[in-house]
Design an enzyme around this catalytic site. Structure first.
Site, PDB file in Angstrom:
ATOM      1  N   SER A   1      72.448  39.792   7.785  1.00 40.22           N
ATOM      2  CA  SER A   1      73.585  38.902   8.060  1.00 40.22           C
ATOM      3  C   SER A   1      74.917  39.640   7.897  1.00 40.22           C
ATOM      4  O   SER A   1      75.845  39.448   8.704  1.00 40.22           O
ATOM      5  CB  SER A   1      73.542  37.667   7.149  1.00 40.22           C
TER       6      SER A   1
ATOM      7  N   HIS B   1      64.646  37.046   6.319  1.00 38.66           N
ATOM      8  CA  HIS B   1      65.953  37.112   5.629  1.00 38.66           C
ATOM      9  C   HIS B   1      66.197  35.744   4.962  1.00 38.66           C
ATOM     10  O   HIS B   1      65.369  35.291   4.174  1.00 38.66           O
ATOM     11  CB  HIS B   1      67.013  37.517   6.663  1.00 38.66           C
TER      12      HIS B   1
ATOM     13  N   HIS C   1      61.346  43.319  -1.012  1.00 42.05           N
ATOM     14  CA  HIS C   1      62.735  43.564  -0.596  1.00 42.05           C
ATOM     15  C   HIS C   1      62.841  44.956   0.025  1.00 42.05           C
ATOM     16  O   HIS C   1      62.121  45.877  -0.371  1.00 42.05           O
ATOM     17  CB  HIS C   1      63.696  43.461  -1.782  1.00 42.05           C
TER      18      HIS C   1
ATOM     19  N   ARG D   1      69.370  38.015  -9.039  1.00 47.33           N
ATOM     20  CA  ARG D   1      69.740  36.676  -8.563  1.00 47.33           C
ATOM     21  C   ARG D   1      68.598  35.691  -8.851  1.00 47.33           C
ATOM     22  O   ARG D   1      68.822  34.522  -9.135  1.00 47.33           O
ATOM     23  CB  ARG D   1      70.058  36.719  -7.066  1.00 47.33           C
TER      24      ARG D   1
ATOM     25  N   ASP E   1      65.267  34.284  -2.984  1.00 44.74           N
ATOM     26  CA  ASP E   1      64.743  33.072  -2.354  1.00 44.74           C
ATOM     27  C   ASP E   1      63.541  32.476  -3.085  1.00 44.74           C
ATOM     28  O   ASP E   1      63.164  31.331  -2.821  1.00 44.74           O
ATOM     29  CB  ASP E   1      64.358  33.375  -0.901  1.00 44.74           C
TER      30      ASP E   1
HETATM   31  N1  CMX Z   1      53.916  39.654   1.282  1.00 48.81           N
HETATM   32  C1  CMX Z   1      52.969  40.360   1.943  1.00 48.81           C
HETATM   33  N2  CMX Z   1      53.176  41.607   2.406  1.00 48.81           N
HETATM   34  C2  CMX Z   1      54.357  42.165   2.160  1.00 48.81           C
HETATM   35  C3  CMX Z   1      55.368  41.504   1.456  1.00 48.81           C
HETATM   36  C4  CMX Z   1      55.117  40.185   1.013  1.00 48.81           C
HETATM   37  N3  CMX Z   1      56.030  39.472   0.388  1.00 48.81           N
HETATM   38  N4  CMX Z   1      56.449  42.329   1.371  1.00 48.81           N
HETATM   39  C5  CMX Z   1      56.112  43.464   2.012  1.00 48.81           C
HETATM   40  N5  CMX Z   1      54.849  43.369   2.497  1.00 48.81           N
HETATM   41  C6  CMX Z   1      54.125  44.332   3.314  1.00 48.81           C
HETATM   42  C7  CMX Z   1      54.897  44.582   4.612  1.00 48.81           C
HETATM   43  O1  CMX Z   1      54.646  43.538   5.543  1.00 48.81           O
HETATM   44  C8  CMX Z   1      54.392  45.926   5.027  1.00 48.81           C
HETATM   45  O2  CMX Z   1      53.085  45.766   5.559  1.00 48.81           O
HETATM   46  P1  CMX Z   1      52.576  46.602   6.831  1.00 48.81           P
HETATM   47  O3  CMX Z   1      52.722  48.040   6.431  1.00 48.81           O
HETATM   48  O4  CMX Z   1      51.167  46.162   7.018  1.00 48.81           O
HETATM   49  O5  CMX Z   1      53.499  46.242   7.957  1.00 48.81           O
HETATM   50  C9  CMX Z   1      54.238  46.651   3.679  1.00 48.81           C
HETATM   51  O6  CMX Z   1      54.125  45.610   2.690  1.00 48.81           O
HETATM   52  C10 CMX Z   1      55.403  47.538   3.333  1.00 48.81           C
HETATM   53  O7  CMX Z   1      56.598  46.778   3.405  1.00 48.81           O
HETATM   54  P2  CMX Z   1      57.831  47.130   2.446  1.00 48.81           P
HETATM   55  O8  CMX Z   1      58.322  48.497   2.816  1.00 48.81           O
HETATM   56  O9  CMX Z   1      57.455  46.888   1.030  1.00 48.81           O
HETATM   57  O10 CMX Z   1      58.905  45.990   2.828  1.00 48.81           O
HETATM   58  P3  CMX Z   1      59.971  45.997   4.012  1.00 48.81           P
HETATM   59  O11 CMX Z   1      61.188  46.728   3.562  1.00 48.81           O
HETATM   60  O12 CMX Z   1      59.349  46.453   5.286  1.00 48.81           O
HETATM   61  O13 CMX Z   1      60.261  44.442   4.165  1.00 48.81           O
HETATM   62  C11 CMX Z   1      60.785  42.245   3.453  1.00 48.81           C
HETATM   63  C12 CMX Z   1      61.073  43.724   3.252  1.00 48.81           C
HETATM   64  C13 CMX Z   1      61.775  41.439   2.620  1.00 48.81           C
HETATM   65  C14 CMX Z   1      60.993  41.901   4.934  1.00 48.81           C
HETATM   66  C15 CMX Z   1      59.326  41.932   3.024  1.00 48.81           C
HETATM   67  O14 CMX Z   1      59.148  42.254   1.669  1.00 48.81           O
HETATM   68  C16 CMX Z   1      58.905  40.517   3.295  1.00 48.81           C
HETATM   69  O15 CMX Z   1      58.472  40.215   4.417  1.00 48.81           O
HETATM   70  N6  CMX Z   1      59.021  39.598   2.267  1.00 48.81           N
HETATM   71  C17 CMX Z   1      58.747  38.176   2.472  1.00 48.81           C
HETATM   72  C18 CMX Z   1      59.908  37.488   3.162  1.00 48.81           C
HETATM   73  C19 CMX Z   1      61.110  37.346   2.232  1.00 48.81           C
HETATM   74  O16 CMX Z   1      60.990  36.922   1.103  1.00 48.81           O
HETATM   75  N7  CMX Z   1      62.296  37.684   2.756  1.00 48.81           N
HETATM   76  C20 CMX Z   1      63.561  37.465   2.019  1.00 48.81           C
HETATM   77  C21 CMX Z   1      64.260  38.752   1.606  1.00 48.81           C
HETATM   78  C22 CMX Z   1      65.552  38.461   0.873  1.00 48.81           C
HETATM   79  C23 CMX Z   1      66.587  37.865   1.792  1.00 48.81           C
HETATM   80  O17 CMX Z   1      67.013  38.561   2.742  1.00 48.81           O
HETATM   81  O18 CMX Z   1      66.962  36.702   1.637  1.00 48.81           O
END
Ligand code: CMX
Length: 435
Positions: free
Chosen positions: A241, A271, A318, A327, A373
């Site tokens: 954002s 996000h 994250h 937070r 979140d």
């Molecule tokens: N549940 C399951 N799998 C997860 C996970 C979770 N909460 N977080 C990461 N992973 C997985 C990824 O999907 C990725 O899998 P693949 O290699 O099979 O594609 C692997 O772990 C490595 O990912 P990462 O490097 O640890 O995380 P990223 O930097 O790629 O992604 C984020 C970060 C936030 C998108 C991810 O942790 C996620 O999807 N979390 C759940 C959604 C969420 O809570 N988002 C809110 C973030 C805060 C905000 O912006 O408000």
């Protein structure tokens, strides 16, 4: 010129001159390199923009102009007898890098009250949308429908000098921030409360009044709203954002275009929409297990089921953080201090114990800890705000503080149109073959 604007101008003009000198003397020094995994993997950690309002350390979490969240809770001005910081104070801090006095914050509350009247045309635009329209879509449209009021766009059309961009951006930012709680509350009331709206309280603070016009007149909820609007405001510049705001604004689009776009980025489930997804997921768990007091074994099994279905566990993980999000911890502390034995809060705390173990066992998740979140929805549910499709709008109202302060700085510093270089996969393959 108002007191905040004057201070901002003095500070930003000095930094602009400093940056010019830095580019002249050190412009060709390298600050980072890009690996192929970063190129394909969402540009993680590539240092590529200036953002002074906050910075994020993977281990410690967010600092706003050098202050962490516990320090902000202690040092920012509060309402008399209150325990939580006023978000007005954080905006002041992000704008000028100084903690405000009580008087300065009171002035800002009044100033936003003064600027807060929303044009009827915005409400008419919202009323033209089906009430089933997602609140984030309504929010983005409501913001964009104010664009014709932009001081920046009007002044640009009249031939504004580049040296004055900051001034018009400041006016637009202050005007828009003042109106956002009113637009958000209108969306909430039209979507969930049959369109019955509530008049503002006079001489009230920005966050407290927001809680009031949403329909939650409870002093603990006022406090929660002040805390919520403070901690969601900024998370350095690279998140989707903030980066969207910075990118769109760099084309000299005004604050309404830029912030509407920023909110479209916040509306994604990876996000900001994760705050709705968390509580939806918990409600589904409760429904499936037919109890709001599940055992830890039941919770563990539910997490495994989510992962087996190829989904992420919302609220965990994250892109930058590698520890529990401060937070999240601030909201947990609020619950410990104010809420006793709430079943959904208890589930959130059990998840905090179990999810990191389960995600850790996967061996691929870089950060198994909760983000902001993971906790916010449980607090809102406790006070009766259960309509979770509205939650990301609350996040958005807060995020405006950080990204508007950022955009004011962008224009004051004269930062350039953002235009990185993309490459084709053929280029990439040829590069690999050659090297
Ligand atoms: N549940 C399951 N799998 C997860 C996970 C979770 N909460 N977080 C990461 N992973 C997985 C990824 O999907 C990725 O899998 P693949 O290699 O099979 O594609 C692997 O772990 C490595 O990912 P990462 O490097 O640890 O995380 P990223 O930097 O790629 O992604 C984020 C970060 C936030 C998108 C991810 O942790 C996620 O999807 N979390 C759940 C959604 C969420 O809570 N988002 C809110 C973030 C805060 C905000 O912006 O408000």
């Amino acid at each position: 010129m108002d007191i905040l604007k004057q201070k901002f101008h003095t500070k930003s003009a000095a930094l602009k001159a400093e940056l010019k000198a830095i580019v002249k003397e050190h412009g060709d020094h390298k600050i980072d390199e890009v690996k192929i995994e970063q190129l394909i993997g969402g540009m993680r950690s590539v240092k590529s923009m200036i953002w002074d309002t906050s910075s994020l350390d993977p281990e410690e979490g967010i600092r706003f102009r050098g202050y962490n969240i516990p320090e902000l809770r202690e040092k920012l001005p509060k309402v008399p007898g209150g325990k939580e910081p006023l978000p007005e104070g954080l905006f002041w801090l992000m704008m000028v890098g100084e903690l405000p006095t009580e008087d300065e914050v009171r002035w800002l509350s009044k100033e936003w009250e003064r600027r807060g009247k929303v044009p009827q045309s915005v409400y008419d635009t919202l009323d033209s949308l089906p009430v089933s329209t997602h609140p984030m879509t309504q929010f983005s449209i409501g913001i964009l429908s104010m664009q014709h009021e932009s001081v920046f766009s009007e002044s640009y059309e009249e031939g504004m000098s580049r040296d004055d961009y900051w001034d018009a951006m400041y006016e637009d930012s202050m005007n828009m921030i003042a109106k956002l709680p009113h637009i958000a509350a209108y969306i909430y009331r039209r979507t969930f409360k049959n369109g019955v709206t509530i008049a503002s309280k006079e001489n009230f603070d920005w966050g407290g009044n927001f809680a009031h016009i949403l329909g939650f007149d409870n002093k603990d909820f006022y406090a929660l709203m002040r805390l919520y609007l403070t901690i969601h405001a900024d998370h350095e510049g690279g998140n989707a954002s903030a980066h969207t705001m910075h990118l769109v604004g760099s084309t000299l689009s005004d604050v309404y275009y830029s912030f509407s776009a920023s909110m479209n980025a916040l509306a994604g489930p990876l996000h900001g929409l994760a705050n709705q997804e968390v509580i939806k997921w918990i409600f589904e768990m409760v429904e499936e297990l037919k109890t709001n007091r599940p055992t830890k074994d039941q919770i563990r099994a539910y997490i495994h089921k989510t992962l087996d279905e190829g989904k992420v566990v919302p609220g965990y993980g994250h892109a930058v953080l590698r520890q529990p999000d401060p937070r999240f911890l601030a909201q947990k502390k609020f619950a410990e201090d104010n809420i006793e034995n709430d079943p959904i809060v208890n589930i959130v705390w059990d998840l905090f114990e179990i999810v990191p173990q389960v995600l850790g066992e996967l061996g691929k998740v870089k950060n198994p800890w909760p983000n902001v979140d993971a906790h916010s929805g449980a607090l809102l549910v406790h006070y009766g705000l259960t309509e979770y499709s509205f939650y990301t709008v609350l996040f958005g109202v807060s995020r405006a503080l950080g990204v508007c302060a950022g955009l004011c700085w962008d224009r004051a510093l004269g930062l350039a149109l953002e235009r990185p270089k993309s490459i084709t996969t053929d280029f990439l393959k040829a590069f690999i073959a050659k090297n």
